[in-house]
Design a protein around this motif. Structure first.
Motif, PDB file in Angstrom:
ATOM      1  N   VAL A 241       0.845  -1.201   0.000  1.00 49.16           N
ATOM      2  CA  VAL A 241       0.000   0.000   0.000  1.00 49.16           C
ATOM      3  C   VAL A 241       0.877   1.247   0.000  1.00 49.16           C
ATOM      4  N   ALA A 242       1.925   1.240   0.804  1.00 45.39           N
ATOM      5  CA  ALA A 242       2.773   2.425   0.947  1.00 45.39           C
ATOM      6  C   ALA A 242       3.539   2.755  -0.335  1.00 45.39           C
ATOM      7  N   GLY A 243       3.909   1.745  -1.116  1.00 42.01           N
ATOM      8  CA  GLY A 243       4.728   1.983  -2.291  1.00 42.01           C
ATOM      9  C   GLY A 243       4.017   1.842  -3.618  1.00 42.01           C
ATOM     10  N   SER A 244       2.707   1.713  -3.607  1.00 40.02           N
ATOM     11  CA  SER A 244       1.975   1.494  -4.854  1.00 40.02           C
ATOM     12  C   SER A 244       1.765   2.804  -5.618  1.00 40.02           C
ATOM     13  N   PRO A 245       2.199   2.847  -6.882  1.00 36.53           N
ATOM     14  CA  PRO A 245       1.954   4.048  -7.681  1.00 36.53           C
ATOM     15  C   PRO A 245       0.519   4.129  -8.210  1.00 36.53           C
ATOM     16  N   SER A 246      -0.256   3.053  -8.069  1.00 40.76           N
ATOM     17  CA  SER A 246      -1.619   3.021  -8.599  1.00 40.76           C
ATOM     18  C   SER A 246      -2.631   3.715  -7.697  1.00 40.76           C
ATOM     19  N   LEU A 247      -2.293   3.855  -6.413  1.00 45.17           N
ATOM     20  CA  LEU A 247      -3.256   4.426  -5.469  1.00 45.17           C
ATOM     21  C   LEU A 247      -3.110   5.943  -5.384  1.00 45.17           C
ATOM     22  N   PRO A 248      -4.233   6.663  -5.352  1.00 37.78           N
ATOM     23  CA  PRO A 248      -4.165   8.099  -5.091  1.00 37.78           C
ATOM     24  C   PRO A 248      -3.652   8.347  -3.661  1.00 37.78           C
ATOM     25  N   GLU A 249      -3.010   9.458  -3.447  1.00 35.04           N
ATOM     26  CA  GLU A 249      -2.373   9.742  -2.148  1.00 35.04           C
ATOM     27  C   GLU A 249      -3.383   9.751  -0.993  1.00 35.04           C
ATOM     28  N   LEU A 250      -4.573  10.296  -1.236  1.00 31.43           N
ATOM     29  CA  LEU A 250      -5.594  10.359  -0.189  1.00 31.43           C
ATOM     30  C   LEU A 250      -6.041   8.956   0.222  1.00 31.43           C
ATOM     31  N   LEU A 251      -6.237   8.086  -0.768  1.00 27.49           N
ATOM     32  CA  LEU A 251      -6.640   6.702  -0.489  1.00 27.49           C
ATOM     33  C   LEU A 251      -5.516   5.961   0.231  1.00 27.49           C
ATOM     34  N   ARG A 252      -4.277   6.169  -0.196  1.00 29.75           N
ATOM     35  CA  ARG A 252      -3.135   5.520   0.443  1.00 29.75           C
ATOM     36  C   ARG A 252      -3.051   5.888   1.926  1.00 29.75           C
ATOM     37  N   SER A 253      -3.178   7.183   2.229  1.00 27.08           N
ATOM     38  CA  SER A 253      -3.088   7.617   3.630  1.00 27.08           C
ATOM     39  C   SER A 253      -4.257   7.075   4.449  1.00 27.08           C
ATOM     40  N   ARG A 254      -5.443   6.981   3.834  1.00 20.23           N
ATOM     41  CA  ARG A 254      -6.599   6.443   4.549  1.00 20.23           C
ATOM     42  C   ARG A 254      -6.418   4.955   4.856  1.00 20.23           C
ATOM     43  N   LEU A 255      -5.856   4.208   3.891  1.00 21.07           N
ATOM     44  CA  LEU A 255      -5.628   2.770   4.109  1.00 21.07           C
ATOM     45  C   LEU A 255      -4.542   2.531   5.156  1.00 21.07           C
ATOM     46  N   LEU A 256      -3.488   3.350   5.124  1.00 17.18           N
ATOM     47  CA  LEU A 256      -2.397   3.186   6.087  1.00 17.18           C
ATOM     48  C   LEU A 256      -2.814   3.595   7.495  1.00 17.18           C
TER      49      LEU A 256
END
Length: 143
Positions: A47-62
């Motif tokens: 999740v932290a290193g995926s270029p496919s995820l938008p930044e907002l979604l990445r921070s929400r998942l983390l």
């Protein structure tokens, strides 16, 4: 949907090269094949290193408190519900898509409210009653 990708929404797909699948032996009962066939699937998604995820979604998942999320930001999903490797693989991918889709929904902000006057009076009345019960226990004459 592009070949070799996991479709989350019409606008969000995860390419297969970002998913790491490892096939292991499933625990529990399984008959003769349990010690020979690796049917369980361990799916890893960074999740932290995926270029496919938008930044907002990445921070929400983390930010989720999920035991499946490692300290490095890798989401690990283990699937061994079914007897076949293909069905467990499909189950793990569906669960990953579901977790990511849950992260897409914006949590509703909490609106702070104050307790009503009646609820404050009920609380104080209950405290007085309980206090009286405890006080009556201590004032007995035991002589």
């Amino acid at each position: 949907m592009a070949a070799g990708s996991l479709q989350i929404t019409p606008h969000l797909t995860i390419p297969d090269d970002e998913l790491v699948e490892r096939f292991v032996r499933a625990s529990g009962a399984g008959g003769q094949n349990v010690n020979k066939v690796a049917t369980a699937v361990e799916l890893r998604f960074d999740v932290a290193g995926s270029p496919s995820l938008p930044e907002l979604l990445r921070s929400r998942l983390l930010a989720r408190r999920d035991r499946r999320l490692t300290d490095e930001g890798v989401l690990v999903i283990e699937a061994q519900r079914f007897r076949t490797q293909d069905r467990n693989r499909q189950d793990a991918r569906e669960r990953l898509a579901q977790i990511i889709a849950q992260g897409l929904s914006v949590p509703k902000p909490r609106v702070a409210t104050r307790p009503t006057r009646a609820s404050r009076l009920r609380r104080l009345d209950a405290k007085k009653t309980r206090s009286q019960v405890k006080r009556n226990r201590n004032t007995r004459d035991w002589d």
